[in-house]
Design a protein around this motif. Structure first.
Motif, PDB file in Angstrom:
ATOM      1  N   LYS A   1       0.706  -1.194   0.181  1.00  0.00           N
ATOM      2  CA  LYS A   1       0.043  -0.005   0.111  1.00  0.00           C
ATOM      3  C   LYS A   1       1.012   1.329  -0.141  1.00  0.00           C
ATOM      4  O   LYS A   1       1.914   1.317   0.601  1.00  0.00           O
ATOM      5  CB  LYS A   1      -0.967   0.059   1.271  1.00  0.00           C
TER       6      LYS A   1
ATOM      7  N   TYR B   1       0.376   5.675   0.648  1.00  0.00           N
ATOM      8  CA  TYR B   1      -0.802   6.594   1.113  1.00  0.00           C
ATOM      9  C   TYR B   1      -0.099   7.805   0.839  1.00  0.00           C
ATOM     10  O   TYR B   1       1.123   8.125   1.415  1.00  0.00           O
ATOM     11  CB  TYR B   1      -1.166   6.480   2.452  1.00  0.00           C
TER      12      TYR B   1
ATOM     13  N   HIS C   1      -0.988  11.775   1.930  1.00  0.00           N
ATOM     14  CA  HIS C   1      -1.942  12.829   2.663  1.00  0.00           C
ATOM     15  C   HIS C   1      -1.947  14.075   2.153  1.00  0.00           C
ATOM     16  O   HIS C   1      -0.935  14.906   2.947  1.00  0.00           O
ATOM     17  CB  HIS C   1      -1.830  12.502   4.072  1.00  0.00           C
TER      18      HIS C   1
ATOM     19  N   GLU D   1      -5.108   6.426  -1.097  1.00  0.00           N
ATOM     20  CA  GLU D   1      -4.345   4.961  -1.318  1.00  0.00           C
ATOM     21  C   GLU D   1      -4.151   4.908  -2.774  1.00  0.00           C
ATOM     22  O   GLU D   1      -5.149   5.043  -3.715  1.00  0.00           O
ATOM     23  CB  GLU D   1      -5.228   3.728  -0.856  1.00  0.00           C
TER      24      GLU D   1
ATOM     25  N   ARG E   1      -5.443   2.413   8.096  1.00  0.00           N
ATOM     26  CA  ARG E   1      -5.485   3.989   7.790  1.00  0.00           C
ATOM     27  C   ARG E   1      -5.392   4.383   9.472  1.00  0.00           C
ATOM     28  O   ARG E   1      -4.976   5.402   9.578  1.00  0.00           O
ATOM     29  CB  ARG E   1      -7.065   4.075   7.249  1.00  0.00           C
TER      30      ARG E   1
ATOM     31  N   ARG F   1      -1.847   5.786   9.450  1.00  0.00           N
ATOM     32  CA  ARG F   1      -1.614   7.076   8.791  1.00  0.00           C
ATOM     33  C   ARG F   1      -0.115   6.716   8.247  1.00  0.00           C
ATOM     34  O   ARG F   1       0.674   7.830   8.052  1.00  0.00           O
ATOM     35  CB  ARG F   1      -1.620   8.344   9.296  1.00  0.00           C
TER      36      ARG F   1
ATOM     37  N   ASN G   1       2.874   6.192   5.150  1.00  0.00           N
ATOM     38  CA  ASN G   1       2.987   6.255   3.827  1.00  0.00           C
ATOM     39  C   ASN G   1       3.265   5.208   2.858  1.00  0.00           C
ATOM     40  O   ASN G   1       2.749   4.763   1.728  1.00  0.00           O
ATOM     41  CB  ASN G   1       4.140   7.570   3.496  1.00  0.00           C
TER      42      ASN G   1
ATOM     43  N   ILE H   1       3.144  -0.037  -6.079  1.00  0.00           N
ATOM     44  CA  ILE H   1       2.597  -1.196  -5.566  1.00  0.00           C
ATOM     45  C   ILE H   1       3.149  -2.409  -6.319  1.00  0.00           C
ATOM     46  O   ILE H   1       3.205  -2.435  -7.425  1.00  0.00           O
ATOM     47  CB  ILE H   1       1.018  -1.247  -5.621  1.00  0.00           C
TER      48      ILE H   1
END
Length: 329
Positions: A48, A50, A52, A61, A226, A229, A231, A321
């Motif tokens: 994954k 992420y 923000h 995501e 999540r 939080r 990265n 990914i």
């Protein structure tokens, strides 16, 4: 005589410049040599990623992102380079405004962000007026600068929160970035090149799927990644194996461990509802088995349980990914 003196001075300047260039070149070559000297082994793959865009709002995501010195970048949008401030220019997070978690920032191209939230019309965030007032921002004792994104963004936030006094600001290029080099926690660990926008202290956060599985096996109600939080999330390694990683290489990107990440009440906010867990889970369970046993860290982390790593960036590069994750311990 004056001509000879000028010639000698010019020669000294040239020699000094050549010496400086030699030192810089040698230093760069040494850092490159160090990178290739590290013994990397594969431990898994990226499961994954992420990004923000706005601190404390919902993360995106994504399938790929750019690792930069200041954090992840997606379509020209930097990770946590937008921030909500109150009427006193203090930073606002979901610790005090849990519904922030439900604001979803979207990347819509050309470095622009659109805000979406339940019951609200979407807002394409105006880019800050670069001639506007520079706002001093301090987060966890680390100072930086920001520019106001304007009244339209402020009105949107005030309507969403149902009270006045909010504004949205951005850490724009050219403004002072926050650097933890002199922070009591990161002194001797961070360097003057570890500059960030509005992340707590470091450019990146890394966690693993196995560590979350280990925690969820101890919880009555499992939590999502999540809640933490991150990265970058790694799959394929053992639970909390990341505790021992010193350097991580993914594609061309290379990151270095700075400190374990001690966890706070943010982890108790449900990322799907914005509600705080009344039993303080998963923080309570984490505290039962993830407090540091290292004497040098006890004064740093106290009763904060550890989950994941805070990281700086050694080498920039794209990550995707499925990319193999290599580590050096």
């Amino acid at each position: 005589m004056d001509g000879l003196k000028t010639a000698l001075e010019s020669r000294q300047v040239v020699v000094a410049a050549l010496a400086t260039a030699a030192v810089v070149t040698t230093g760069a070559a040494y850092l490159t040599w160090l990178r290739y000297r590290r013994q990397y082994v594969p431990v898994g793959h990226v499961s994954k990623i992420y990004v923000h865009p706005v601190k404390s709002c919902r993360g995106l995501e994504v399938g790929e992102a750019e690792v930069t010195k200041q954090g992840l970048r997606l379509e020209g949008v930097m990770d946590r380079h937008l921030l909500v401030l109150d009427e006193k220019d203090h930073f606002v997070t979901a610790r005090t405004e849990p519904s922030m978690i439900l604001i979803t920032p979207r990347c819509i191209g050309d470095g622009q962000v659109r805000l979406e939230a339940p019951g609200m019309d979407p807002l394409n965030v105006p880019k800050p007026n670069t001639d506007g007032r520079v706002i001093d921002v301090t987060i966890w004792d680390i100072e930086g600068e920001a520019m106001d994104c304007g009244p339209e963004a402020a009105d949107w936030l005030e309507k969403y929160f149902g009270k006045p006094g909010f504004k949205l600001v951005m850490s724009t290029p050219g403004l002072k970035k926050r650097c933890p080099v002199n922070h009591k926690r990161y002194k001797g660990i961070a360097t003057k090149n570890d500059k960030v926008g509005f992340q707590d202290q470091t450019a990146l956060m890394l966690t693993s799927e196995a560590s979350l599985d280990d925690l969820n096996n101890k919880l009555a109600t499992p939590v999502a990644m999540r809640n933490f939080r991150p990265n970058i999330v790694v799959a394929g390694c053992e639970a909390f194996q990341e505790d021992d990683w010193q350097y991580v290489r993914i594609g061309d990107a290379e990151i270095r461990r700075m400190l374990p990440c001690d966890r706070c009440l943010m982890t108790t906010i449900d990322p799907e509802t914005g509600m705080k867990n009344c039993t303080l889970e998963p923080l309570k369970t984490l505290r039962s088995y993830r407090l540091t046993e290292d004497e040098k860290y006890k004064a740093v982390f106290g009763h904060g349980p550890l989950f994941g790593l805070t990281c700086g960036v050694e080498q920039e590069g794209a990550i995707h990914i499925g990319d193999t994750v290599y580590v050096c311990t």
